[in-house]
Design an enzyme around this catalytic site. Structure first.
Site, PDB file in Angstrom:
ATOM      1  N   LYS A 130     130.228  23.080 -30.636  1.00  0.00           N
ATOM      2  CA  LYS A 130     128.947  22.374 -30.621  1.00  0.00           C
ATOM      3  C   LYS A 130     127.905  23.322 -30.032  1.00  0.00           C
ATOM      4  O   LYS A 130     128.087  23.854 -28.933  1.00  0.00           O
ATOM      5  CB  LYS A 130     129.036  21.099 -29.797  1.00  0.00           C
ATOM      6  CG  LYS A 130     127.728  20.298 -29.789  1.00  0.00           C
ATOM      7  CD  LYS A 130     127.847  19.062 -28.905  1.00  0.00           C
ATOM      8  CE  LYS A 130     128.685  17.999 -29.565  1.00  0.00           C
ATOM      9  NZ  LYS A 130     128.630  16.706 -28.811  1.00  0.00           N
ATOM     10  N   VAL A 142     127.362  21.169 -35.049  1.00  0.00           N
ATOM     11  CA  VAL A 142     128.796  21.337 -34.839  1.00  0.00           C
ATOM     12  C   VAL A 142     129.374  22.153 -35.990  1.00  0.00           C
ATOM     13  O   VAL A 142     129.064  21.904 -37.164  1.00  0.00           O
ATOM     14  CB  VAL A 142     129.511  19.973 -34.742  1.00  0.00           C
ATOM     15  CG1 VAL A 142     130.992  20.186 -34.438  1.00  0.00           C
ATOM     16  CG2 VAL A 142     128.881  19.110 -33.665  1.00  0.00           C
ATOM     17  N   ASP A 176     128.496   5.499 -22.441  1.00  0.00           N
ATOM     18  CA  ASP A 176     127.936   5.406 -23.790  1.00  0.00           C
ATOM     19  C   ASP A 176     129.057   5.226 -24.810  1.00  0.00           C
ATOM     20  O   ASP A 176     129.076   5.874 -25.858  1.00  0.00           O
ATOM     21  CB  ASP A 176     127.110   6.653 -24.116  1.00  0.00           C
ATOM     22  CG  ASP A 176     126.222   6.447 -25.361  1.00  0.00           C
ATOM     23  OD1 ASP A 176     125.937   5.281 -25.701  1.00  0.00           O
ATOM     24  OD2 ASP A 176     125.837   7.459 -25.981  1.00  0.00           O
ATOM     25  N   GLY A 188     123.079  16.761 -35.426  1.00  0.00           N
ATOM     26  CA  GLY A 188     122.471  15.549 -34.895  1.00  0.00           C
ATOM     27  C   GLY A 188     121.459  15.900 -33.839  1.00  0.00           C
ATOM     28  O   GLY A 188     121.086  17.065 -33.659  1.00  0.00           O
ATOM     29  N   GLY A 189     121.036  14.866 -33.117  1.00  0.00           N
ATOM     30  CA  GLY A 189     120.006  15.056 -32.116  1.00  0.00           C
ATOM     31  C   GLY A 189     120.440  15.947 -30.967  1.00  0.00           C
ATOM     32  O   GLY A 189     119.610  16.496 -30.257  1.00  0.00           O
TER      33      GLY A 189
END
Length: 790
Positions: A41, A26, A134, A21-22
């Site tokens: 990660k 992982v 978040d 992802g951004g």
């Protein structure tokens, strides 16, 4: 560049990719050192050049690394290789809550089970000063066995940081729904204050939690517009559609919890995740995942009676369960009651949660078939987010009781549960919640209801022990709880306050035996803290203890306190022993009674019996440094010096800053002829407590052993001067003179110690420090003064 199977990343071996992802990639990896699989990660070197991405990556590792909770993903390690930083986490098998929601809304029971775990994890983070900021379904993971884990602390705010200003507040999240700019979070789950770009705290996470719980229950998002601006407007101005309109059977109480989370004004939301978790628990009727077949909540009595009633009712139910299990073959014979949490966030109500805890401990302690961990050890877990199973293993018990007390205006709520340490299952749980204006029942009626429900599980004698009530006066009970709360603090100011509270309790109810027992305890400890001399303190303690026993001869601890007075003040060893034995017979789990009886046995040179009593006290109160020190004392006075040294080392492991440990260790080394080691320990004791009487005593002994006669004499003069304003034990001065080799002065001060009834004089018959004095006729007179001549 992706990492391939077999690639080494530090000590870890890459197995396969899990996703990207951004914020990086992982991988599933293996740690060959421990033989376990982990998730790693990795922030590629290209992205690590971006200071914003690197900062967020490091923030996630730092925040998660501060946390250790079963509902938060664990971080094991961090590292960097070839310019790429990486974080090693526990490997989770399952799917995110977002993936689970693709199948539609959850049943309210499943949603509540997930929400409870989610709330506990969130509370643990907040209590460490970490705000996530978040929260969204993508950042909540559900494992295959139903465990909920909070993920991704990349936008977390840590305690002490002011991350609402400066560059970090402009960081975008990795989610495609996050709009770069002055706001922080993910649209649709941000709080109104986050949307406005204003400072946010833990209550912002509670708003996001509410939005997620709404989605779990309804299958649709609480706030969603055609554009980002529409979504932000909905968060600021609109209420989500009513959950009751979804045609699903959602309990009204659960809908109220969601609405309370989603209040626009943070002051009107839940003020902590712990309070939120408590309300979820209250709704389900248990702590943890809802369990079918729980008992109907029982009414509680009026405010002042709450602690006493819950203590009696909870203890009765717990005892019944424990006895029942013992008779059915699955024996539970040891238990710890951890401090009930004060969910009111008001320190002025702390005495109530502490009092309920102590009440349950004291009531269960009356049952001879149970080993109950003492209050002093149990309260080491106060204000800590504790895993009951781990606490149970640390304390070597089979069951743990936890609880929580919340006061909101005129409403009081108490939650309690009993957990089996072996498998983590709940054996019992109940919730008590009533408006004060609705409270009509008395404590006897509550005890009667539970007693009738469990009448086949407890004998009549056992029932009587756990439902026994000590006062019917609610004000007296409150003053008693406040007195015990102050007494436990052991400062001069708080001890004086405890005496005041106990006296007020007696004024409200002159027949309140426990209040007299508390007053006796308060006076009995004053000499040990150099606050009041034995000649003033002990007669008052004796009068209060005798009054308590006149009212209730079955009050175990009052017998123990009277035993102290008879030993320390009256030197009536046989009567004191009878009191200690009576106390232990009435309450086998009174660690203090075993401890004090052990000290008496030391003074009587009955070392094997003393060791047995002190070991029993340690078993009940394993974290007590003073019990451990006095166990070492028993071996010292039995001339088993190596064993005494071993026990002082154990005491040091419990509390390195506990001055009596250093003092006793100094005495052991001095008796063994290890002079330099003794000097070091005496100086360590003096350093810990400074210029107090205890500190000067320790310093004087070090100076005497080191041959600093002038220094030791000056310290003696300081102690004599200090005695003009407060109590100073003559026995301490005698010990310094003995270390100086001045036998006449040592004997003179020992005679004063006997007349003043000091603690040190109790051990003149066995203390090796006085071996050089035993041939002097005056020493024989000293033993007669102490009634130890035979």
């Amino acid at each position: 560049m992706p990492l391939f199977s077999g690639t080494r990343l530090g000590p870890y071996e890459i197995v396969s990719p899990l996703g990207a992802g951004g914020m990086g990639e992982v991988y599933r990896a293996r740690d060959p050192r421990l033989g376990r699989e982990v998730a790693i990660k990795v922030l590629p070197a290209s992205l690590s050049q971006d200071p914003d991405r690197l900062r967020r990556f490091e923030q996630e590792a730092r925040a998660a690394g501060l946390l250790n909770h079963p509902n938060i993903t664990a971080v094991y390690d961090i590292g960097t290789q070839d310019g790429s930083p990486y974080v090693v986490q526990e490997l989770l098998e399952g799917e995110t809550l977002r993936s689970r929601l693709a199948g539609g809304a959850f049943t309210h029971r499943k949603a509540l089970g997930h929400a409870l775990q989610f709330a506990h994890g969130l509370a643990a983070a907040h209590e460490k000063g970490i705000v996530h900021r978040d929260l969204k379904p993508e950042n909540v993971f559900v494992t295959r066995d139903g465990r909920v884990k909070i993920l991704d602390f990349g936008l977390a705010k840590l305690a002490g940081e002011n991350s609402e200003s400066g560059e970090q507040s402009r960081l975008p999240t990795a989610s495609p729904e996050t709009e770069p700019g002055m706001v922080l979070g993910t649209l649709g789950y941000m709080s109104p204050e986050q949307v406005r770009g204003r400072p946010s705290d833990a209550r912002s996470d509670i708003f996001s939690f509410g939005a997620i719980l709404y989605e779990m229950l309804s299958g649709r998002r609480a706030f969603r517009g055609d554009t980002a601006a529409d979504t932000m407007s909905a968060i600021l101005k609109e209420e989500p559609p009513s959950l009751s309109a979804t045609q699903k059977e959602i309990p009204p109480g659960l809908e109220r919890i969601v609405s309370h989370c989603l209040e626009k004004n943070p002051e009107e939301r839940f003020q902590s995740a712990r309070d939120l978790a408590f309300d979820l628990e209250s709704l389900s009727g248990v702590t943890g995942i809802p369990v079918a077949g729980r008992s109907v909540p029982t009414r509680i009595p009026r405010r002042g009676q709450l602690g006493l009633v819950v203590a009696a009712a909870a203890a009765l139910a717990l005892a019944a369960i424990l006895v029942s299990r013992g008779r059915s073959g699955g024996s539970i014979d040891s238990i710890a009651v951890l401090p009930f949490a004060n969910g009111s966030r008001d320190p002025n109500t702390e005495y109530l949660s502490d009092g309920i805890t102590e009440g349950v401990i004291n009531t269960l302690s009356r049952l001879s078939h149970l080993r109950v961990i003492a209050r002093s050890t149990a309260f080491r877990y106060k204000a800590r987010d504790v895993d009951p199973q781990r606490a149970g293993r640390d304390l070597n018990v089979q069951a743990i009781v936890t609880g929580r007390v919340v006061q909101r205006g005129d409403t009081l709520a108490v939650q309690a549960e009993l957990v089996d340490v072996a498998n983590g299952t709940q054996l019992w749980g109940n919730h008590y919640d009533r408006k004060l204006s609705e409270i009509l029942g008395l404590q006897e009626s509550i005890s009667k209801e539970i007693s009738e429900k469990l009448r086949l599980r407890l004998s009549g004698d056992e029932k009587q022990k756990v439902v026994k009530l000590d006062t019917a006066n609610t004000e007296a009970y409150q003053f008693y709880l406040k007195g015990r709360y102050a007494w436990e603090k052991r400062t001069e100011t708080e001890l004086a306050r405890s005496i005041e509270y106990f006296e007020k309790a007696i004024e409200k109810d002159p027949s309140y035996a426990l209040a007299y027992s508390g007053l006796a305890d308060a006076y009995a400890v004053l000499p040990a803290y150099s606050i009041l001399g034995p000649e003033e303190a002990f007669p008052r303690a004796r009068a209060a203890a005798r009054k308590a026993l006149e009212i209730d001869d079955g009050l175990a601890h009052a017998h123990a306190t009277l035993g102290v007075v008879l030993t320390d003040y009256e030197h009536d060893w046989s009567s004191a022993e009878a009191q200690y034995r009576k106390a232990i017979e009435l309450d086998p789990n009174d660690a203090t009674a075993h401890h004090w009886y052990g000290l008496q046995l030391i003074g009587l040179a009955r070392s094997e019996e003393a060791v047995r009593e002190l070991q029993r006290a340690r078993e009940i109160d394993p974290f007590s440094a003073i019990i451990q020190v006095n166990l070492a004392r028993a071996f010292l006075y039995a001339r088993q010096y190596d064993r005494a040294i071993e026990e002082t080392r154990k005491a040091r492991g419990l509390d390195t800053s506990f001055a009596p440990t250093h003092l006793l260790a100094g005495e052991v080394y001095a008796a063994k002829g290890m002079t330099q080691e003794a000097i070091d320990e005496f100086r360590a004791a003096a350093t810990v407590v400074g210029g107090s009487a205890f500190g000067l005593f320790s310093l004087g002994r070090a100076q005497a052993l080191a041959g600093d006669r002038a220094g030791a004499q000056k310290t003696i003069e300081q102690l004599i001067s200090l005695a003009g304003t407060r109590y100073v034990s003559p026995g301490s001065i005698a010990a310094i003179y003995q270390n100086l080799g001045e036998k006449n002065a040592a004997l003179e001060w020992l005679e004063k110690a006997c007349k003043k009834r000091t603690f040190e004089s109790l051990f003149v018959k066995v203390n090796p420090a006085f071996d050089d004095l035993r041939g002097d006729p005056r020493f024989g007179q000293l033993l007669r003064c102490m009634n130890l001549a035979s």
